[in-house]
Design an enzyme around this catalytic site. Sequence first.
Site, PDB file in Angstrom:
ATOM      1  N   ASP A   1      -7.324   2.407   7.025  1.00  0.00           N
ATOM      2  CA  ASP A   1      -7.210   2.348   5.571  1.00  0.00           C
ATOM      3  C   ASP A   1      -6.581   1.040   5.116  1.00  0.00           C
ATOM      4  OD1 ASP A   1      -8.396   4.726   5.227  1.00  0.00           O
ATOM      5  OD2 ASP A   1      -6.550   5.881   4.885  1.00  0.00           O
TER       6      ASP A   1
ATOM      7  N   GLU B   1       0.837  -1.195   0.000  1.00  0.00           N
ATOM      8  CA  GLU B   1       0.000   0.000   0.000  1.00  0.00           C
ATOM      9  C   GLU B   1       0.876   1.252   0.000  1.00  0.00           C
ATOM     10  OE1 GLU B   1      -2.035   0.181   3.673  1.00  0.00           O
ATOM     11  OE2 GLU B   1      -2.826   2.197   3.358  1.00  0.00           O
TER      12      GLU B   1
ATOM     13  N   ASP C   1      -0.805  -1.154   5.816  1.00  0.00           N
ATOM     14  CA  ASP C   1      -0.643  -0.570   7.145  1.00  0.00           C
ATOM     15  C   ASP C   1      -1.618  -1.209   8.126  1.00  0.00           C
ATOM     16  OD1 ASP C   1       1.263   1.119   6.236  1.00  0.00           O
ATOM     17  OD2 ASP C   1      -0.088   2.836   5.952  1.00  0.00           O
TER      18      ASP C   1
ATOM     19  N   ASP D   1      -3.716  -0.012  10.004  1.00  0.00           N
ATOM     20  CA  ASP D   1      -4.695   0.993  10.427  1.00  0.00           C
ATOM     21  C   ASP D   1      -5.978   0.815   9.621  1.00  0.00           C
ATOM     22  OD1 ASP D   1      -4.122   1.865   7.924  1.00  0.00           O
ATOM     23  OD2 ASP D   1      -3.326   3.821   8.519  1.00  0.00           O
TER      24      ASP D   1
END
Length: 661
Positions: free
Chosen positions: A502, A425, A498, A500
């Site tokens: 997103d 990503e 990641d 997180d």
Amino acid sequence: MTDQNYSADDIQVLEGLEAVRKRPGMYIGSTDERGLHHLLWEIVDNSIDEAMAGYCDKILITFQADGGIAVLDNGRGIPVDRHEKTGKSALETVLTVLHAGGKFGGGGYKVSGGLHGVGSSVVNALSTTLKAKIFRDKKVWEQSYTIGKPNGEIEVTGTCNKTGTEITYYPDDTIFETLEYNLDTVYTRIRQQAYLTKGIELSIVDERKNHEKSKYRFYFEGGVAAYVRHINEPKSAISEIISTEAVEDDVSVEVALQYTDAYTDTILTFTNNIYTSEGGTHLAGFRMALTKTINAYAREHGMLKEKEDNLTADDVKEGMTAIISVKVPEPQFEGQTKSKLGNSEVRGIVNRAFSKEFSAYLEENPKEARLVIGKCLLASRARLAARAARDTVIRKGALEGLTLPGKLADCSSKNPAESEIYIVEGDSAGGSAKQGRDRRTQAILPLKGKILNTEQARLDKILANKEVRSLIVALGVGIGEQFDISKLRYHKIVVMTDADVDGLHIRTLIMTLFYRYFKPVIEGGFLYIANPPLFKLTKGKQSQYAYSDEEKDEIILSWGGSLESNSAKNPDDVSALDNEKLEEVVKKVNIGIQRYKGLGEMNPEQLWETTMDPEKRKMFHVTINDAEAADAIFDTLMGAEVLPRRKFIQANAKDAGTIDV
Ligand code: 0RA
């Protein structure tokens, strides 16, 4: 019953009862909880039939303390007079004679509905005791049965001023695996029946031992319109509830519908209060009317241009909730599970009734008509765009001859068995991965996460996305008809995002993409999820990575292991002790804690040693189950409804490092 008046009829009855007890599954589907509930539906359905015939408006179901289930209605009362030929009352006939073929004729599915008394004999045969109490002609009549056989003649036991029927049965524990009725199941079914039979009041009383006493009453003045309101409660509507009622040739039709801003539809159809999961002529008539009316209105009001095609049935049902309920004197059920209405006359009747009402509504409510048709037009455009996109991607040879995407940093090995591709990503993490990787066996493909993420695309759209197309080309397997797993260029496909919100979002999207279009890749065990660390801990020159909160705590404690803690006041309060102790250790030993918010915060060496080094890394293998789960939450994540998406992400984000999606 004495031997002298043992007739051919009686023999038939006994044979019938025996057949039911021998093969209960044939008559009630199964002997588990479902079958047990089926007994209740059989009895209640008869009272509801009496209500549909217009003679009854109250039904009371009581789960008694003694294990019996009583169903009382205020209908006409099952007739008790003696039939001349058989010498039996209608009551006894209903309770002992199997209806020809039973309700579960042939394939073992319910094929009836709207026939008085059908099924009561089955309940009787599968009950240790069944008691019938009839209120009729100012008298109370009673008769009881043991395992389907009458204990004696019907008797007058009192006088009364009302009419009705009460059947109390005690399910046989030698037949059923459980005797526990589930109130939620009962409520759901009874609520549905209450919606479908206007003006009927259904009450449920629980007097069972070990249960909290309760009484629940279902009554919906609004009928199917109230049902639609109930279903749409959590959704946001863009029209009012539009409802129709009509009777033609003894067929009654009730339709209610409402548009919401959702992408999916909920259309439930019923015939004689039985859910017809396979649809049939009532649904066909409704869809015809809906499509025709909307197209006519859209053309007349210039919303569809002359050169534009008509909206399709799929376009006009997007976001719709509808209930279609018909009552048919002689329903014919067809289809795989005998749950498709076959009566052809119903098609025209529903079509006429609904067209009339719906076009009047649109004419009278131009503002809502615009909203509804605007939504249908959007659905149509999305459908056309999706098809075009899919065609370009899937079209024969569309991917052939395409060179490997420029962003791909390929590995030098051409042996798929030892080759890996990291789908990373973002460009910055992609840069670190490119520098840190083993060039011989590891390829890196950075994807612009933001693009995928903000588009909230339907999967069809995603396929047309440049980023995703690079991925498909890089994998080498093709798509659609051209898909060929033997052309897979890497036997390890690693999704590295990641830890997180997103990242979870993008990971879900990629897994869904694989699940829907490249399933053999998952089935072959080629798909993985990388597991980057969440923390880096340092003490002097020493440093260590932690992949979870627990691991972080363990490391901290191990580094401060020799410290004596004097905060352990309450040995039961482990977490307080841990937290206090942790803080103490961090301070005293001077531990540095770095939390990685994204892959981009790691330099190439760190990324290699924590996440990519085949000797040290710990990746998650994606199974079909994981991918299926991802697919299921895909709509939540990608749909337009912001609230559920946010809730989902918030609920899952903290586990993002290890969540099984
Ligand atoms: C046949 C005829 C009549 C009533 C019923 C059946 C009837 C059946 C059930 C089953 C549960 N509750 C019921 N209530 C009524 C009435 C015939 C007449 O009175 O003319």
